[in-house]
Design an enzyme around this catalytic site. Structure first.
Site, PDB file in Angstrom:
ATOM      1  N   ASP A 148       0.827  -1.205   0.000  1.00 25.81           N
ATOM      2  CA  ASP A 148       0.000   0.000   0.000  1.00 25.81           C
ATOM      3  C   ASP A 148       0.865   1.260   0.000  1.00 25.81           C
ATOM      4  O   ASP A 148       0.651   2.185  -0.792  1.00 25.81           O
ATOM      5  CB  ASP A 148      -0.898  -0.024   1.242  1.00 25.81           C
ATOM      6  CG  ASP A 148      -2.244   0.621   0.977  1.00 25.81           C
ATOM      7  OD1 ASP A 148      -2.636   0.708  -0.196  1.00 25.81           O
ATOM      8  OD2 ASP A 148      -2.892   1.042   1.945  1.00 25.81           O
ATOM      9  N   ASP A 177      -9.586  -1.910   2.128  1.00 24.93           N
ATOM     10  CA  ASP A 177      -9.551  -1.376   3.488  1.00 24.93           C
ATOM     11  C   ASP A 177     -10.548  -2.077   4.392  1.00 24.93           C
ATOM     12  O   ASP A 177     -10.505  -1.921   5.614  1.00 24.93           O
ATOM     13  CB  ASP A 177      -9.837   0.129   3.474  1.00 24.93           C
ATOM     14  CG  ASP A 177      -8.795   0.896   2.676  1.00 24.93           C
ATOM     15  OD1 ASP A 177      -7.623   0.486   2.696  1.00 24.93           O
ATOM     16  OD2 ASP A 177      -9.147   1.878   2.012  1.00 24.93           O
TER      17      ASP A 177
END
Length: 554
Positions: A377, A453
């Site tokens: 990420d 997420d």
């Protein structure tokens, strides 16, 4: 005669369903880009680049989008404080000279002229010299805030703004030539209620997905303790899969990186593949969720006999509803005004079904997977802009689409004419900014949360829920603790996003909170060894018990 059971796995039963299991896994794995896009974005713009043109004739009023430069023009913050001007239609002119325009016609009024022929500052100076109170430039091109040299800013004292030419034509149809206009730019609050909605979506989905995973694990254990039979066969048909090998986790993350890079370079081709797969996978997931709810409500399957076979009327009707929802989303996916509701519904169902279906076998695998995805990420959000030719983040580019220029930075660009909407990946939850009325007139503004997420930390939450079942922990303490950790990580993510006014890689905050929170709880309860080994520890324990029982039987 006493009947004894062993912990040996029925190999023929596994082979019987392996095709179904891996078919489902392949379908979900092709949507790995959904997990790979772990990005939380709060759509923000430079303050006071978009404004509102309020038009009325005494009986009717309507508002339109304006684009202006706050360094050049100061507008009132509210409609009540804005000055009303009669509007003069000079849209047949470019106003690059004052020839043919009588000052008496425009004095003290707002003037509409066409874009082009000369720069904005020249038009504004001529309008000002003629006595006009405001200048509105009708544009047939994409609109950005009008710019000029600093010295030219000081020369122009009247408001200057751009509006769509098609909006001006619409105003003429509604009001005719008798129009009173007011120009104002409401302040956009830093905090928007959409953040709370997004927070609730994330936390509730993670909590429900974890609870569902634990409930399925409880049923599986009951079926296995009951000696297999029909209960075990039904469970085998569910297609549940577990990630248990560190090597497979590394390969999995590597393929995620490859998928994201392919999406970056071949977006316009692969986006349609992802859309088609999402329709199929989300319809399947929605069916699974609704079917579970009907089972919970003890709704009858309403089985009927057709051609010698049993058919569930409930399943047929439910399938039709789920397919219809997915098809409607697929057809109207670019209608921003309302389609976000269906996308969020299908997205929640997809995440819930994913958390129920895919499981991590132990905490060691959770640590490896979440740590690798955290590095992934950070790399694709913060590092890739350092060496990409245009300085853009691969993650942001893929998440928002290559044509979403107005959403990626601080430069507003409003299309002047209806155009073919650009395709966006269905891999985010979207909630419109409720307080951004000005921006929504020019184009819908959204807060978004990537499926990754929810799914990535959700896999750890689901593992904690299953561990609650394995150790019979009171009040589902591991599930509750991990959900609280997820909530704290999300709150921190949004806080940083609001302070910096930049989208954030949410896993940067979610991974440490969830991993450390669950690990500290296991250590505090003295169950770290079991928590670390997970399914491996549980299977060793069951095998040992089975061997002891077998010895007693003999």
């Amino acid at each position: 005669m006493k009947k004894c059971y062993t912990a040996n796995t029925d190999q023929s039963l596994n082979k019987r369903y392996v095709v179904v299991s891996y078919t489902l896994f392949t379908l979900k794995y092709m949507l790995v880009v959904c997990i790979s896009l772990s990005y939380c974005f709060y759509s923000t713009q430079v303050i006071c680049q978009e404004a509102i043109l309020h038009i009325s004739n005494g009986a009717t009023d309507k508002e339109y989008c304006l684009v202006y430069n706050s360094l050049w023009t100061n507008l009132s913050l509210s409609l009540s404080a804005a000055t009303a001007y009669p509007l003069v239609n000079l849209s047949s002119r470019l106003l690059c000279s004052s020839a043919g325009v009588s000052p008496a016609i425009v004095r003290g009024k707002a003037v509409v002229v066409m874009r082009g022929g000369c720069n904005f500052s020249q038009k504004a100076e001529i309008a000002q010299d003629l006595g006009a109170a405001a200048l509105i430039v009708a544009s047939t091109k994409p609109m950005s805030p009008p710019g000029a040299n600093v010295t030219e800013y000081e020369k122009v004292q009247i408001p200057l703004a751009l509006m769509r030419y098609m909006d001006f034509l619409d105003a003429q149809n509604v009001f005719g030539e008798e129009m009173q206009v007011r120009l104002y730019a409401p302040a956009v609050p830093v905090f928007d209620a959409s953040i709370v909605v997004m927070l609730l979506i994330g936390v509730v989905t993670v909590a429900l997905g974890g609870y569902w995973s634990g409930a399925c694990e409880r049923e599986r254990l009951r079926a296995s303790r009951g000696g297999g039979g029909r209960g075990g066969e039904e469970k085998s048909d569910s297609g549940d899969l577990a990630l248990y090998s560190p090597l497979k986790v590394v390969i999995f993350v590597g393929l995620m990186c490859l998928m994201l890079v392919l999406m970056y370079f071949f977006y316009k081709y692969l986006v349609y593949v992802i859309i088609a797969i999402f329709c199929l996978a989300s319809a399947t997931a929605l069916f699974s969720c609704l079917d579970a709810l009907l089972d919970l409500a003890k709704c009858s399957p309403m089985s009927v006999t057709v051609l010698g076979g049993s058919v569930s009327v409930r399943s047929v009707l439910l399938s039709a509803v789920c397919v219809t929802v997915a098809v409607v989303w697929g057809v109207y996916r670019n209608e921003d005004r309302w389609i976000w509701i269906l996308q969020d519904l299908l997205g929640v169902a997809f995440c819930l079904n994913f958390l129920k279906t895919i499981s991590l076998s132990n905490f060691k695998i959770c640590v490896i997977l979440l740590s690798l995805l955290l590095l992934y990420d950070v790399f694709f959000v913060f590092i890739t802009p350092l060496f990409m030719p245009n300085g853009e983040s691969i993650m942001v580019q893929v998440a928002l689409g290559p044509d979403a220029a107005g959403e990626k930075g601080n430069t507003v660009e409003v299309p002047a004419e209806p155009s073919t909407p650009y395709e966006k990946l269905p891999v985010v939850m979207r909630v419109p900014r409720f307080s951004a009325w000005t921006q929504n007139l020019c184009g819908m503004q959204f807060s978004i949360l990537g499926y990754g997420d929810i799914i990535v930390p959700g896999l750890l939450v689901a593992y904690c829920s299953r561990f609650d079942v394995w150790v019979n922990s009171p009040k589902k303490i591991y599930l509750f603790c991990c959900c609280i950790a997820y909530l704290c990580g999300m709150v921190l993510t949004f806080a940083v996003m609001l302070v910096t006014k930049m989208g954030q890689p949410a896993l940067l905050y979610l991974v440490p909170f969830t991993l450390l929170g669950s690990a500290l709880l296991a250590w505090r309860r003295g169950e770290m060894r079991q928590f670390w080994n997970g399914t491996t520890y549980e299977m060793e324990h069951l095998t040992l018990a089975a061997e002891e029982e077998s010895a007693d039987c003999s």
